[in-house]
Design a protein around this motif. Structure first.
Motif, mmCIF file in Angstrom:
data_model
loop_
_atom_site.group_PDB
_atom_site.id
_atom_site.type_symbol
_atom_site.label_atom_id
_atom_site.label_comp_id
_atom_site.label_asym_id
_atom_site.label_seq_id
_atom_site.Cartn_x
_atom_site.Cartn_y
_atom_site.Cartn_z
ATOM 1 N N GLN A 56 -9.930 70.233 94.043
ATOM 2 C CA GLN A 56 -10.161 71.095 92.878
ATOM 3 C C GLN A 56 -11.639 71.416 92.647
ATOM 4 O O GLN A 56 -12.099 71.553 91.516
ATOM 5 N N GLY A 57 -12.396 71.568 93.734
ATOM 6 C CA GLY A 57 -13.826 71.851 93.642
ATOM 7 C C GLY A 57 -14.153 73.143 92.930
ATOM 8 O O GLY A 57 -15.104 73.219 92.155
ATOM 9 N N HIS A 58 -13.365 74.187 93.174
ATOM 10 C CA HIS A 58 -13.611 75.468 92.506
ATOM 11 C C HIS A 58 -13.325 75.361 91.016
ATOM 12 O O HIS A 58 -14.070 75.892 90.178
ATOM 13 N N LYS A 59 -12.254 74.675 90.679
ATOM 14 C CA LYS A 59 -11.900 74.493 89.266
ATOM 15 C C LYS A 59 -12.946 73.644 88.556
ATOM 16 O O LYS A 59 -13.316 73.923 87.408
ATOM 17 N N ASN A 60 -13.447 72.614 89.236
ATOM 18 C CA ASN A 60 -14.493 71.770 88.645
ATOM 19 C C ASN A 60 -15.790 72.547 88.436
ATOM 20 O O ASN A 60 -16.468 72.369 87.417
ATOM 21 N N ALA A 61 -16.128 73.404 89.398
ATOM 22 C CA ALA A 61 -17.325 74.238 89.250
ATOM 23 C C ALA A 61 -17.162 75.189 88.069
ATOM 24 O O ALA A 61 -18.091 75.379 87.274
ATOM 25 N N ALA A 62 -15.973 75.787 87.944
ATOM 26 C CA ALA A 62 -15.700 76.695 86.822
ATOM 27 C C ALA A 62 -15.803 75.954 85.492
ATOM 28 O O ALA A 62 -16.356 76.474 84.520
ATOM 29 N N LYS A 63 -15.296 74.734 85.444
ATOM 30 C CA LYS A 63 -15.356 73.930 84.211
ATOM 31 C C LYS A 63 -16.803 73.604 83.851
ATOM 32 O O LYS A 63 -17.186 73.654 82.674
ATOM 33 N N ALA A 64 -17.619 73.280 84.843
ATOM 34 C CA ALA A 64 -19.034 72.985 84.585
ATOM 35 C C ALA A 64 -19.750 74.219 84.035
ATOM 36 O O ALA A 64 -20.539 74.114 83.082
ATOM 37 N N LEU A 65 -19.471 75.385 84.602
ATOM 38 C CA LEU A 65 -20.062 76.624 84.090
ATOM 39 C C LEU A 65 -19.576 76.909 82.675
ATOM 40 O O LEU A 65 -20.367 77.315 81.810
ATOM 41 N N GLN A 66 -18.291 76.687 82.437
ATOM 42 C CA GLN A 66 -17.729 76.898 81.109
ATOM 43 C C GLN A 66 -18.410 75.986 80.087
ATOM 44 O O GLN A 66 -18.742 76.428 78.974
ATOM 45 N N ASP A 67 -18.629 74.743 80.436
ATOM 46 C CA ASP A 67 -19.287 73.808 79.524
ATOM 47 C C ASP A 67 -20.684 74.288 79.147
ATOM 48 O O ASP A 67 -21.089 74.202 77.986
#
Length: 82
Positions: free
Chosen positions: A23-34
């Motif tokens: 889930q690397g892409h999802k984790n990157a998206a979550k970090a950007l969202q934060d």
């Protein structure tokens, strides 16, 4: 007669879901969202990576996670305008 069949083995379009186990892409998206939600004074984010690393996929996932009435995404393809 020459064979004019064309084969396409890979799509260059970003995905809207993360199909990888880690889930690397999802984790990157979550970090950007934060960063976007928790730090409203940040106005520019850069996403860097090699060709095919999943930058656009992470951005598409991010876009699906944010309220479309609050956050607007504008896509500019620099490769077509260089």
């Amino acid at each position: 007669e020459e064979n004019s069949a064309h084969f396409k083995f890979q799509s260059e379009l970003p995905e809207s879901i993360d199909g990888f186990i880690g889930q690397g892409h999802k984790n990157a998206a979550k970090a950007l969202q934060d960063v976007i939600v928790d730090h409203p004074y940040v106005h520019v984010l850069g996403v860097e990576g090699n060709l095919g690393a999943g930058k656009s996929t992470s951005i598409k996932i991010l876009e699906s996670q944010l309220d479309e009435n609050t956050y607007k995404f504008i896509y500019f393809d620099v490769d077509q305008h260089h």
